[in-house]
Design a protein around this motif. Structure first.
Motif, PDB file in Angstrom:
ATOM      1  N   TYR A  49       0.824  -1.211   0.000  1.00 31.25           N
ATOM      2  CA  TYR A  49       0.000   0.000   0.000  1.00 31.25           C
ATOM      3  C   TYR A  49       0.860   1.263   0.000  1.00 31.25           C
ATOM      4  O   TYR A  49       0.452   2.291  -0.530  1.00 31.25           O
ATOM      5  N   LEU A  50       2.038   1.179   0.605  1.00 35.22           N
ATOM      6  CA  LEU A  50       2.951   2.322   0.613  1.00 35.22           C
ATOM      7  C   LEU A  50       3.729   2.452  -0.698  1.00 35.22           C
ATOM      8  O   LEU A  50       4.462   3.415  -0.899  1.00 35.22           O
ATOM      9  N   GLY A  51       3.595   1.465  -1.579  1.00 34.18           N
ATOM     10  CA  GLY A  51       4.263   1.519  -2.878  1.00 34.18           C
ATOM     11  C   GLY A  51       5.666   0.954  -2.895  1.00 34.18           C
ATOM     12  O   GLY A  51       6.368   1.084  -3.894  1.00 34.18           O
ATOM     13  N   ASP A  52       6.084   0.316  -1.814  1.00 32.08           N
ATOM     14  CA  ASP A  52       7.419  -0.274  -1.754  1.00 32.08           C
ATOM     15  C   ASP A  52       7.316  -1.759  -2.107  1.00 32.08           C
ATOM     16  O   ASP A  52       7.200  -2.621  -1.223  1.00 32.08           O
ATOM     17  N   LEU A  53       7.350  -2.044  -3.405  1.00 28.82           N
ATOM     18  CA  LEU A  53       7.153  -3.421  -3.874  1.00 28.82           C
ATOM     19  C   LEU A  53       8.277  -4.344  -3.417  1.00 28.82           C
ATOM     20  O   LEU A  53       8.040  -5.525  -3.160  1.00 28.82           O
ATOM     21  N   GLY A  54       9.488  -3.825  -3.314  1.00 33.58           N
ATOM     22  CA  GLY A  54      10.611  -4.644  -2.858  1.00 33.58           C
ATOM     23  C   GLY A  54      10.407  -5.144  -1.439  1.00 33.58           C
ATOM     24  O   GLY A  54      10.534  -6.343  -1.164  1.00 33.58           O
TER      25      GLY A  54
END
Length: 167
Positions: free
Chosen positions: A65-70
């Motif tokens: 949800y925060l956009g940190d796919l890693g």
């Protein structure tokens, strides 16, 4: 809410922290991460493997949800490993599905499909019909992205059939 504000034992506190963290996923995922990290630390200190698996899963979702796919991928793979160790079928069904969603967003459609299928298989075994519908929709989305319209339509129709029979 008062029940959630006053945990009675350490295991309940981990559950309580995870519930709060997950509830914050859309409104304040950054704050949710703080709660999930506390739950993870406490579950590890208590050697609560199920609590640890759930905390790792929630951290994966929150980071997505925060956009940190890693980070999301790392946490979800860790949740998968821990979930497999403790045979948490419900958690594994969710973890596999969300791992597929993160991988799909990262452009890894083939690997995402593998995890959507794993999710579907687990959810079928435990008769999680709502979860099965989600997994089928996600498999349909992958098929559609690959231009396999007939396969996509079949998955969507089966998902709809399951959802309608679940009402």
């Amino acid at each position: 809410l008062q029940r959630l504000e006053t945990p009675h034992d350490e295991a309940k506190e981990v559950l309580w922290l995870n519930e709060i963290a997950f509830a914050l996923k859309t409104s304040d995922p950054g704050r949710g991460v703080s709660y999930a990290e506390m739950a993870l630390t406490q579950s590890q200190e208590q050697r609560d493997s199920l609590g640890e698996a759930r905390s790792l899963y929630i951290l994966g979702v929150l980071n997505w949800y925060l956009g940190d796919l890693g980070k999301a991928t790392d946490y979800l793979f860790s949740a998968r490993r821990m979930g497999e160790l403790v045979s948490d079928s419900l958690g594994l069904g969710r973890t596999y599905n969300n791992l597929g969603l993160v991988l799909k967003e990262d452009g890894e459609d083939s690997l995402a499909a593998v995890y959507f299928r794993k999710s579907l298989d687990v959810r079928n075994l435990i008769d999680d019909r709502e979860g099965m519908a989600y997994s089928l929709i996600n498999l349909g989305d992958i098929a559609l992205r690959k231009g396999k319209k007939t396969t996509a339509l079949s998955n969507y129709q089966y998902a709809l059939q399951i959802a309608q029979s679940n009402q």
